[in-house]
Design a protein around this motif. Structure first.
Motif, PDB file in Angstrom:
ATOM      1  N   PRO A  59     -27.078  10.856 -10.022  1.00 20.89           N
ATOM      2  CA  PRO A  59     -28.527  10.823  -9.781  1.00 20.89           C
ATOM      3  C   PRO A  59     -29.144   9.451 -10.111  1.00 20.89           C
ATOM      4  CG  PRO A  59     -27.969  12.294 -11.608  1.00 20.89           C
ATOM      5  CD  PRO A  59     -26.685  11.878 -10.991  1.00 20.89           C
ATOM      6  N   GLU A  60     -29.833   8.891  -9.105  1.00 17.20           N
ATOM      7  CA  GLU A  60     -30.328   7.524  -9.264  1.00 17.20           C
ATOM      8  C   GLU A  60     -31.398   7.416 -10.352  1.00 17.20           C
ATOM      9  OE1 GLU A  60     -31.273   5.412  -5.678  1.00 17.20           O
ATOM     10  OE2 GLU A  60     -32.391   3.924  -6.834  1.00 17.20           O
ATOM     11  N   ASP A  61     -32.260   8.445 -10.432  1.00 14.79           N
ATOM     12  CA  ASP A  61     -33.338   8.351 -11.433  1.00 14.79           C
ATOM     13  C   ASP A  61     -32.767   8.339 -12.855  1.00 14.79           C
ATOM     14  OD1 ASP A  61     -32.515  10.994 -11.124  1.00 14.79           O
ATOM     15  OD2 ASP A  61     -34.529  11.849 -11.301  1.00 14.79           O
ATOM     16  N   VAL A  62     -31.709   9.105 -13.071  1.00 11.26           N
ATOM     17  CA  VAL A  62     -31.104   9.150 -14.410  1.00 11.26           C
ATOM     18  C   VAL A  62     -30.447   7.789 -14.720  1.00 11.26           C
ATOM     19  CG1 VAL A  62     -29.387  10.307 -15.867  1.00 11.26           C
ATOM     20  CG2 VAL A  62     -30.745  11.654 -14.255  1.00 11.26           C
ATOM     21  N   ARG A  63     -29.769   7.230 -13.723  1.00 13.49           N
ATOM     22  CA  ARG A  63     -29.119   5.917 -13.935  1.00 13.49           C
ATOM     23  C   ARG A  63     -30.161   4.833 -14.153  1.00 13.49           C
ATOM     24  NH1 ARG A  63     -26.409   4.263  -9.448  1.00 13.49           N
ATOM     25  NH2 ARG A  63     -27.193   5.914  -8.122  1.00 13.49           N
ATOM     26  N   ARG A  64     -31.279   4.953 -13.428  1.00 16.47           N
ATOM     27  CA  ARG A  64     -32.346   3.956 -13.575  1.00 16.47           C
ATOM     28  C   ARG A  64     -32.943   4.007 -14.991  1.00 16.47           C
ATOM     29  NH1 ARG A  64     -33.968   0.795  -9.835  1.00 16.47           N
ATOM     30  NH2 ARG A  64     -32.970   1.923  -8.146  1.00 16.47           N
ATOM     31  N   LYS A  65     -33.095   5.216 -15.510  1.00 16.42           N
ATOM     32  CA  LYS A  65     -33.612   5.372 -16.887  1.00 16.42           C
ATOM     33  C   LYS A  65     -32.708   4.631 -17.872  1.00 16.42           C
ATOM     34  CE  LYS A  65     -37.250   7.988 -16.957  1.00 16.42           C
ATOM     35  NZ  LYS A  65     -38.512   7.366 -17.304  1.00 16.42           N
ATOM     36  N   PRO A  84     -33.709  11.519 -31.788  1.00 19.51           N
ATOM     37  CA  PRO A  84     -34.536  12.733 -31.891  1.00 19.51           C
ATOM     38  C   PRO A  84     -35.028  13.208 -30.523  1.00 19.51           C
ATOM     39  CG  PRO A  84     -35.152  11.156 -33.591  1.00 19.51           C
ATOM     40  CD  PRO A  84     -34.143  10.464 -32.725  1.00 19.51           C
ATOM     41  N   LEU A  85     -35.351  12.245 -29.648  1.00 22.39           N
ATOM     42  CA  LEU A  85     -35.795  12.583 -28.294  1.00 22.39           C
ATOM     43  C   LEU A  85     -34.743  13.412 -27.540  1.00 22.39           C
ATOM     44  CD1 LEU A  85     -37.863  11.606 -25.938  1.00 22.39           C
ATOM     45  CD2 LEU A  85     -36.032   9.999 -25.377  1.00 22.39           C
ATOM     46  N   LEU A  86     -33.490  13.017 -27.669  1.00 23.27           N
ATOM     47  CA  LEU A  86     -32.420  13.735 -26.965  1.00 23.27           C
ATOM     48  C   LEU A  86     -32.129  15.077 -27.641  1.00 23.27           C
ATOM     49  CD1 LEU A  86     -30.241  14.144 -24.871  1.00 23.27           C
ATOM     50  CD2 LEU A  86     -28.738  12.612 -26.162  1.00 23.27           C
ATOM     51  N   ARG A  87     -32.143  15.090 -28.965  1.00 26.55           N
ATOM     52  CA  ARG A  87     -31.847  16.364 -29.643  1.00 26.55           C
ATOM     53  C   ARG A  87     -32.910  17.409 -29.294  1.00 26.55           C
ATOM     54  NH1 ARG A  87     -31.450  14.537 -35.507  1.00 26.55           N
ATOM     55  NH2 ARG A  87     -30.368  16.483 -35.982  1.00 26.55           N
ATOM     56  N   GLU A 289     -31.159   8.111 -23.973  1.00 27.09           N
ATOM     57  CA  GLU A 289     -32.518   8.204 -23.414  1.00 27.09           C
ATOM     58  C   GLU A 289     -32.483   8.768 -22.006  1.00 27.09           C
ATOM     59  OE1 GLU A 289     -35.647   5.335 -23.423  1.00 27.09           O
ATOM     60  OE2 GLU A 289     -34.905   4.464 -25.292  1.00 27.09           O
ATOM     61  N   ALA A 290     -31.527   8.284 -21.220  1.00 29.58           N
ATOM     62  CA  ALA A 290     -31.432   8.730 -19.831  1.00 29.58           C
ATOM     63  C   ALA A 290     -31.046  10.209 -19.758  1.00 29.58           C
ATOM     64  CB  ALA A 290     -30.411   7.881 -19.079  1.00 29.58           C
ATOM     65  N   VAL A 291     -30.151  10.645 -20.650  1.00 30.41           N
ATOM     66  CA  VAL A 291     -29.735  12.047 -20.657  1.00 30.41           C
ATOM     67  C   VAL A 291     -30.910  12.933 -21.072  1.00 30.41           C
ATOM     68  CG1 VAL A 291     -28.228  13.740 -21.790  1.00 30.41           C
ATOM     69  CG2 VAL A 291     -27.275  11.580 -20.969  1.00 30.41           C
ATOM     70  N   ALA A 292     -31.695  12.460 -22.042  1.00 31.10           N
ATOM     71  CA  ALA A 292     -32.880  13.230 -22.472  1.00 31.10           C
ATOM     72  C   ALA A 292     -33.806  13.445 -21.279  1.00 31.10           C
ATOM     73  CB  ALA A 292     -33.612  12.495 -23.598  1.00 31.10           C
ATOM     74  N   TYR A 293     -33.980  12.408 -20.488  1.00 34.97           N
ATOM     75  CA  TYR A 293     -34.814  12.530 -19.280  1.00 34.97           C
ATOM     76  C   TYR A 293     -34.179  13.529 -18.308  1.00 34.97           C
ATOM     77  CZ  TYR A 293     -36.022  11.420 -14.498  1.00 34.97           C
ATOM     78  OH  TYR A 293     -36.358  11.532 -13.185  1.00 34.97           O
TER      79      TYR A 293
END
Ligand code: GLN
Length: 405
Positions: A59-65, A84-87, A289-293
């Protein structure tokens, strides 16, 4: 000027002595079948349907993040337990998709891939002499890690085509010496999922023998035909005795990212975190960060991802059947299996060797997932590929049946 490191240096100790100095768990281990087959695929110019990874960029949006986070974010050590954001995103994701109620502070940890999570869990929870129940086919990382922890493996062989649990086999494998069971659901390489009845049976045995379950659920989002993944953790009596492991690499088809998650009740997670802190300690913050998104994507994203994969499964499966292969059903994962016995083959390793060298298609012999290496007649193929890749592989596979006939 020539770098000193490039000049070959004669060994000063013998290979024999080296082996004696080494830890036999690892010294005697072959290279993982996925690495071997991918290398062979490159060497033979084969289409690689062996190691499980998609051939699209993800997914491009995840890679872009992730790219934005590298450029604009913080690239120093993130917290040992994960951002903390990802957890928080993990807890929210599993509440939404699986109805789990996880405390992001005390019950969620980020790891560098699910394999690290499995290593941390097994090394932390098994003490020398503990018995550990495992089901074969079993992912090749499990057994060496159980052995390294000093555990005594009790392996229950599951049989094709359904790979179901069986009450008598469980009763024979579990005892009061059992500390832990490892369950992979959906199951790689069989591409099957355990039924509610299987899970209830296992939960009942775990409670009866006071056993911890380490659940490798990395394929949880990749289930087909309207099925919903049921985490063992959600079964009666299992909430506080289950260590659940997930993988962003699998969820987003970004297998090289190596971002995994561990979810467990606080006392269990604390011990697993103690191992994690000295395995990898942290995971690149940009990827976190990207995974959290990505975990916050709406249901339509996950539904479309499953539909795409199911289409690829059906394309490969139909193409194989048309060509005379016997295809086993696949209800999850990136994989399907073909039975090579009707083609007159009994040895899956020899078959895969022939397939890659002569026909230019790399696959995985399922016997690599059994500890006692039985001669096996199942071969695993990865369908998480573009149509053109699958069609090209099918063209090459045409000759296999014709030759066997
Ligand atoms: N999980 C992947 C598979 O089953 C392999 C991962 C790896 O190569 N370590 O194909």
């Amino acid at each position: 000027m020539r770098a000193a490191g490039l000049v070959p240096r004669p060994w000063t100790i013998t290979a024999n002595l080296l082996t004696q100095l080494m830890n036999s768990v690892f010294a005697d281990l072959p290279t993982t079948v996925f690495t071997v087959m991918s290398a062979l695929a490159r060497e033979c110019g084969a289409i690689n349907l062996g190691q499980g990874f998609p051939d699209d960029p993800g997914p491009e949006d995840v890679r872009r993040k992730a790219a934005e986070a590298v450029l604009d974010g913080d690239n120093q050590y993130p917290p040992m337990m994960g951002l903390p954001l990802l957890r928080q995103a993990i807890a929210t994701h599993y509440a939404h998709h699986q109805g789990l109620d996880l405390d992001p502070q005390a019950e969620v940890m980020v790891t560098s891939g699910a394999t690290e999570a499995i290593a941390a869990a097994l090394l932390a929870l098994i003490a020398p002499g503990d018995e550990v129940v495992l089901f074969a086919p079993l992912y090749d990382a499990y057994l060496p890690l159980v052995r390294q922890a000093g555990g005594i493996a009790r392996i229950v062989n599951l049989s094709p085509p359904h790979f179901r649990l069986d009450a008598d086999a469980l009763d024979q494998a579990f005892s009061d010496r059992t500390k832990l069971v490892v369950l992979n659901n959906p199951l790689n390489p069989s591409a099957t999922t355990f039924s509610q009845a299987d899970l209830s049976l296992l939960a009942e045995v775990c409670v009866r023998h006071d056993v911890i379950a380490v659940c490798d659920e990395v394929w949880e989002h990749i289930v087909f035909d309207g099925a919903r993944h049921v985490p063992l953790m959600a079964l009666p009596g299992m909430r506080d005795r289950t260590v659940k492991i997930g993988s962003a690499g699998k969820i987003f088809g970004l297998t090289g990212w190596k971002v995994g998650f561990v979810m467990a009740a606080p006392p269990l997670l604390k011990v697993v975190a103690n191992a994690h802190q000295f395995l990898t300690f942290t995971t690149p913050p940009c990827l976190q960060e990207a995974v959290a998104y990505g975990l916050g994507k709406d249901d339509a994203y996950f539904t479309a991802m499953r539909a795409r994969l199911a289409r690829s499964r059906d394309r490969l499966s139909a193409g194989l059947r048309e060509r005379g292969f016997t295809v086993l059903p696949s209800s999850g994962t990136y994989f399907l299996n073909v039975d090579i016995a009707p083609l007159g083959w009994t040895d899956d390793i020899a078959f895969c060797e022939r397939l890659v060298r002569t026909h230019g298609v790399a696959a995985i012999p399922v016997s690599a997932f059994y500890a006692d290496s039985p001669v096996c007649h199942l071969v695993r193929l990865c369908f998480a590929k573009r149509d053109a890749t699958l069609d090209a592989a099918l063209d090459r596979l045409d000759a296999v049946v014709r030759r066997a006939a």
